[in-house]
Design a protein around this motif. Structure first.
Motif, PDB file in Angstrom:
ATOM      1  N   TRP A   1     -76.956 -97.973 -29.117  1.00 23.70           N
ATOM      2  CA  TRP A   1     -76.904 -97.562 -30.523  1.00 23.70           C
ATOM      3  C   TRP A   1     -76.122 -96.268 -30.624  1.00 23.70           C
ATOM      4  CZ3 TRP A   1     -81.191 -99.294 -28.000  1.00 23.70           C
ATOM      5  CH2 TRP A   1     -81.805-100.457 -28.497  1.00 23.70           C
ATOM      6  N   GLU A   2     -75.331 -96.149 -31.686  1.00 23.50           N
ATOM      7  CA  GLU A   2     -74.627 -94.912 -31.997  1.00 23.50           C
ATOM      8  C   GLU A   2     -74.854 -94.607 -33.474  1.00 23.50           C
ATOM      9  OE1 GLU A   2     -70.519 -95.185 -30.903  1.00 23.50           O
ATOM     10  OE2 GLU A   2     -70.942 -95.053 -28.751  1.00 23.50           O
ATOM     11  N   LEU A   3     -75.535 -93.520 -33.749  1.00 25.67           N
ATOM     12  CA  LEU A   3     -75.852 -93.133 -35.119  1.00 25.67           C
ATOM     13  C   LEU A   3     -74.885 -92.030 -35.536  1.00 25.67           C
ATOM     14  CD1 LEU A   3     -77.723 -93.500 -37.554  1.00 25.67           C
ATOM     15  CD2 LEU A   3     -79.224 -91.758 -36.547  1.00 25.67           C
ATOM     16  N   ARG A   4     -73.938 -92.386 -36.406  1.00 28.29           N
ATOM     17  CA  ARG A   4     -72.899 -91.446 -36.799  1.00 28.29           C
ATOM     18  C   ARG A   4     -73.281 -90.723 -38.076  1.00 28.29           C
ATOM     19  NH1 ARG A   4     -70.408 -96.118 -35.018  1.00 28.29           N
ATOM     20  NH2 ARG A   4     -68.881 -95.876 -33.339  1.00 28.29           N
ATOM     21  N   GLY A   5     -73.381 -89.429 -38.001  1.00 24.98           N
ATOM     22  CA  GLY A   5     -73.621 -88.575 -39.155  1.00 24.98           C
ATOM     23  C   GLY A   5     -72.872 -87.289 -38.936  1.00 24.98           C
ATOM     24  N   ARG A   6     -73.522 -86.165 -39.165  1.00 27.70           N
ATOM     25  CA  ARG A   6     -72.884 -84.886 -38.833  1.00 27.70           C
ATOM     26  C   ARG A   6     -72.666 -84.777 -37.330  1.00 27.70           C
ATOM     27  NH1 ARG A   6     -76.923 -80.869 -41.838  1.00 27.70           N
ATOM     28  NH2 ARG A   6     -78.335 -82.463 -41.034  1.00 27.70           N
ATOM     29  N   ASP A   7     -73.572 -85.351 -36.566  1.00 35.69           N
ATOM     30  CA  ASP A   7     -73.427 -85.436 -35.114  1.00 35.69           C
ATOM     31  C   ASP A   7     -73.487 -86.907 -34.708  1.00 35.69           C
ATOM     32  OD1 ASP A   7     -73.428 -82.567 -34.576  1.00 35.69           O
ATOM     33  OD2 ASP A   7     -75.553 -82.634 -35.143  1.00 35.69           O
ATOM     34  N   LEU A   8     -73.132 -87.171 -33.470  1.00 32.57           N
ATOM     35  CA  LEU A   8     -73.190 -88.529 -32.951  1.00 32.57           C
ATOM     36  C   LEU A   8     -74.396 -88.644 -32.037  1.00 32.57           C
ATOM     37  CD1 LEU A   8     -71.938 -91.361 -32.531  1.00 32.57           C
ATOM     38  CD2 LEU A   8     -70.619 -90.378 -30.628  1.00 32.57           C
ATOM     39  N   ALA A   9     -75.463 -89.260 -32.538  1.00 31.43           N
ATOM     40  CA  ALA A   9     -76.636 -89.526 -31.710  1.00 31.43           C
ATOM     41  C   ALA A   9     -76.418 -90.832 -30.959  1.00 31.43           C
ATOM     42  CB  ALA A   9     -77.891 -89.619 -32.577  1.00 31.43           C
ATOM     43  N   GLN A  10     -76.954 -90.929 -29.761  1.00 34.77           N
ATOM     44  CA  GLN A  10     -76.726 -92.106 -28.928  1.00 34.77           C
ATOM     45  C   GLN A  10     -78.005 -92.522 -28.216  1.00 34.77           C
ATOM     46  OE1 GLN A  10     -73.544 -90.009 -26.731  1.00 34.77           O
ATOM     47  NE2 GLN A  10     -72.209 -91.746 -27.216  1.00 34.77           N
ATOM     48  N   ALA A  11     -78.126 -93.802 -27.967  1.00 33.43           N
ATOM     49  CA  ALA A  11     -79.248 -94.332 -27.193  1.00 33.43           C
ATOM     50  C   ALA A  11     -78.819 -95.642 -26.565  1.00 33.43           C
ATOM     51  CB  ALA A  11     -80.483 -94.536 -28.074  1.00 33.43           C
ATOM     52  N   ALA A  12     -79.505 -96.023 -25.505  1.00 37.54           N
ATOM     53  CA  ALA A  12     -79.236 -97.310 -24.856  1.00 37.54           C
ATOM     54  C   ALA A  12     -80.492 -97.742 -24.117  1.00 37.54           C
ATOM     55  CB  ALA A  12     -78.058 -97.198 -23.888  1.00 37.54           C
ATOM     56  N   ARG A  13     -80.656 -99.049 -24.011  1.00 35.72           N
ATOM     57  CA  ARG A  13     -81.776 -99.603 -23.251  1.00 35.72           C
ATOM     58  C   ARG A  13     -81.215-100.562 -22.207  1.00 35.72           C
ATOM     59  NH1 ARG A  13     -87.342-102.901 -25.046  1.00 35.72           N
ATOM     60  NH2 ARG A  13     -87.663-103.824 -22.971  1.00 35.72           N
ATOM     61  N   MET A  14     -81.736-100.469 -20.993  1.00 36.83           N
ATOM     62  CA  MET A  14     -81.357-101.360 -19.907  1.00 36.83           C
ATOM     63  C   MET A  14     -82.631-101.718 -19.153  1.00 36.83           C
ATOM     64  SD  MET A  14     -78.112-100.943 -17.327  1.00 36.83           S
ATOM     65  CE  MET A  14     -78.530 -99.261 -16.882  1.00 36.83           C
TER      66      MET A  14
ATOM     67  N   TYR B   1     -86.586 -92.476 -20.480  1.00 40.56           N
ATOM     68  CA  TYR B   1     -87.969 -92.936 -20.628  1.00 40.56           C
ATOM     69  C   TYR B   1     -88.127 -94.324 -20.010  1.00 40.56           C
ATOM     70  CZ  TYR B   1     -88.053 -89.131 -23.984  1.00 40.56           C
ATOM     71  OH  TYR B   1     -87.945 -87.886 -24.562  1.00 40.56           O
ATOM     72  N   GLN B   2     -89.312 -94.555 -19.432  1.00 45.61           N
ATOM     73  CA  GLN B   2     -89.657 -95.864 -18.889  1.00 45.61           C
ATOM     74  C   GLN B   2     -90.566 -96.544 -19.898  1.00 45.61           C
ATOM     75  OE1 GLN B   2     -91.326 -98.329 -17.580  1.00 45.61           O
ATOM     76  NE2 GLN B   2     -89.858 -99.079 -16.096  1.00 45.61           N
ATOM     77  N   LEU B   3     -90.002 -97.477 -20.671  1.00 48.98           N
ATOM     78  CA  LEU B   3     -90.709 -98.027 -21.822  1.00 48.98           C
ATOM     79  C   LEU B   3     -91.931 -98.859 -21.436  1.00 48.98           C
ATOM     80  CD1 LEU B   3     -87.708 -99.064 -24.103  1.00 48.98           C
ATOM     81  CD2 LEU B   3     -89.133 -97.004 -24.247  1.00 48.98           C
ATOM     82  N   LYS B   4     -91.920 -99.446 -20.270  1.00 51.95           N
ATOM     83  CA  LYS B   4     -93.052-100.288 -19.884  1.00 51.95           C
ATOM     84  C   LYS B   4     -94.309 -99.448 -19.693  1.00 51.95           C
ATOM     85  CE  LYS B   4     -94.386-103.988 -16.721  1.00 51.95           C
ATOM     86  NZ  LYS B   4     -93.944-104.852 -15.588  1.00 51.95           N
TER      87      LYS B   4
END
Length: 492
Positions: free
Chosen positions: A412-425, A442-445
């Motif tokens: 995910w890339e959330l574009r606003g005043r800054d570029l927030a980013q996340a990824a899940r694998m 983070y370990q989601l499990k």
């Protein structure tokens, strides 16, 4: 936009969809090629109707079937009990416009131009799920908010595959529960008396009960009435050659809980702050709208060959008068709309299709908004566009093995005043609020609430993420750029 004389407007208004007596253009499937053989080929199965209902800012924990304790949602619970409920479904982004674009285009937010802080119209070359279904013979309708391009832009919904439109392009008007107009696209609905030809109407219709600041017509009620009319008027039958329909129903509730609501019933007597009563009342109405739709589908002459999807555009909002903590709207997750923690992204997804989706399923299969387009086209027995990121999860819906596994990486890339980013694998997830900052890991499990940042303990995991993100679109690394979607529907 056309302007029309008042008397002609009145004649036109009487036959529009909101009055329940619209006229519709009949679409046909592309001409078949006839091959003469000694045997008669099997008839193509009748394709189902598809309804996608998208709530606004409804969190993972806002429904009883997802753990809500204070608000009752019996109709949505019934929908889930009769089909499948996903527990690892992700919104397309943590802001409305890119999230809804992901649903329509089948692309993740890294492949979108839409932003969190400004509405960017869809491009002329963008192929939506509505366009793909329309071109295969579906009659398509949009009711509610559309923040992907208004009149005069390349993203106008009638240019993106919708045969009929009733809703709003302006977000403030969309969130106004008593707006004094509704925007309509109604093809072949105006009689031109000079040439006796029917013409399209594109423009605003005045809602007189709400003029002058009056609160005579609650807009979500009106949108629901329009949806019920659309379903009734477009029911496949011999007169329209059993043409299926696709309906996108975009609500703007519960949202931030700031909007007006006709009554705070059935929570009037609860010892809660008034904003919380109002939000709960909105949830009750939303659940009631779904109940009306299910009741409509059970009426004589209506077909149950209809797939209903229900989801939310993002997680719950923090900037409203009713905060998400009171109802635990994000469930067990951290975050909310506007950030890329699980609470801003993980939302309900329910699918219901009598006789096709086995009842009572709960799936933890990870999937996302960009999987809707290929799933819908798979259901409709057609090929998906090639420039997509999603996969069809039809096998998961129908209780079969998922022959085409999901790609390893969600991003995910959330574009606003800054570029927030996340990824899940797998069960790992990285997130950061600004490009260039250190990643949180983070370990989601074992930590679904994202409370323990273990980035310092697992630098090799961060390195693997960074390598995958750097080469996300590089065919050299085994991921073709936007590959064609392989169908999982053996009837295709």
């Amino acid at each position: 936009m056309k302007s029309i004389p008042f008397n002609r407007f009145i004649r036109m208004f009487a036959c529009l969809l909101l009055a329940g007596a619209a006229t519709f253009e009949f679409l046909t499937v592309a001409h078949a090629q006839f091959v003469f053989t000694n045997t008669t080929p099997p008839a193509m199965p009748r394709r189902p109707n598809i309804i996608l209902i998208v709530a606004d800012g409804l969190g993972y924990g806002d429904l009883t079937c997802y753990g809500q304790k204070k608000i009752e949602t019996p109709n949505l619970d019934r929908l889930a009990a009769g089909g499948i409920r996903f527990t690892s479904y992700y919104a397309g982004d943590a802001a409305s416009s890119p999230s809804r674009a992901a649903l329509m285009l089948g692309r993740d937010s890294g492949h979108l131009k839409q932003r969190a802080d400004v509405e960017v119209p869809l491009a002329a070359t963008d192929i939506t799920v509505a366009r793909a279904l329309q071109q295969s013979g579906y009659h398509t309708g949009l009711i509610g908010e559309w923040n992907l391009g208004g009149d005069g832009t390349s993203g106008a919904p009638w240019l993106k595959g919708f045969d009929e439109v009733a809703g709003y392009f302006d977000s403030q008007d969309a969130e106004n529960g008593y707006a004094d107009y509704i925007f309509r696209y109604a093809p072949k609905s105006i009689l031109n008396e000079t040439n006796n030809q029917m013409e399209d109407f594109i423009g605003r219709e005045t809602l007189y009960p709400n003029t002058g600041g009056n609160h005579g017509q609650y807009i979500p009620d009106l949108l629901t009435k329009a949806a019920l009319n659309f379903v009734q008027n477009n029911q496949p039958d011999k007169f329209n050659q059993y043409r299926p329909f696709f309906l996108l129903l975009n609500y703007t509730i519960p949202g931030a809980g700031n909007g007006p609501v006709p009554t705070d019933a059935p929570y009037s007597e609860e010892p809660w702050p008034q904003p919380e009563k109002n939000k709960a009342a909105m949830m009750a109405r939303l659940d009631g709208y779904l109940g009306q739709l299910l009741e409509q589908m059970q009426k004589p002459g209506m077909t149950n060959n209809t797939v209903i999807f229900f989801t939310s555009d993002t997680g719950p909002q923090m900037n409203g008068s009713a905060g998400p903590k009171f109802f635990q709207s994000a469930g067990p997750f951290r975050g909310s709309r506007g950030n890329l923690y699980e609470g801003g992204l993980r939302v309900p997804m329910i699918a219901h299709w009598p006789g096709k989706i086995p009842a009572g399923q709960v799936s933890d299969f990870p999937c996302a908004a960009w999987d809707f387009l290929p799933t819908a086209t798979d259901i409709a027995l057609i090929q998906s566009p090639t420039n997509i990121d999603g996969i069809s999860v039809l096998p998961v819906l129908t209780g079969k093995p998922q022959s085409q596994p999901h790609r390893i990486l969600f991003r995910w890339e959330l574009r606003g005043r800054d570029l927030a980013q996340a990824a899940r694998m797998g069960d790992w997830k990285i997130v950061r609020s600004k490009a260039g900052e250190k990643w949180e890991l983070y370990q989601l499990k074992t930590d679904p609430g994202e409370t323990r940042n273990v980035a310092d303990k697992y630098p090799e995991v961060i390195a693997a993420f960074e390598e995958s993100l750097k080469n996300f679109d590089n065919p050299k690394y085994g991921r073709p750029i936007w590959p064609a979607q392989d169908s999982t529907n053996h009837n295709l």
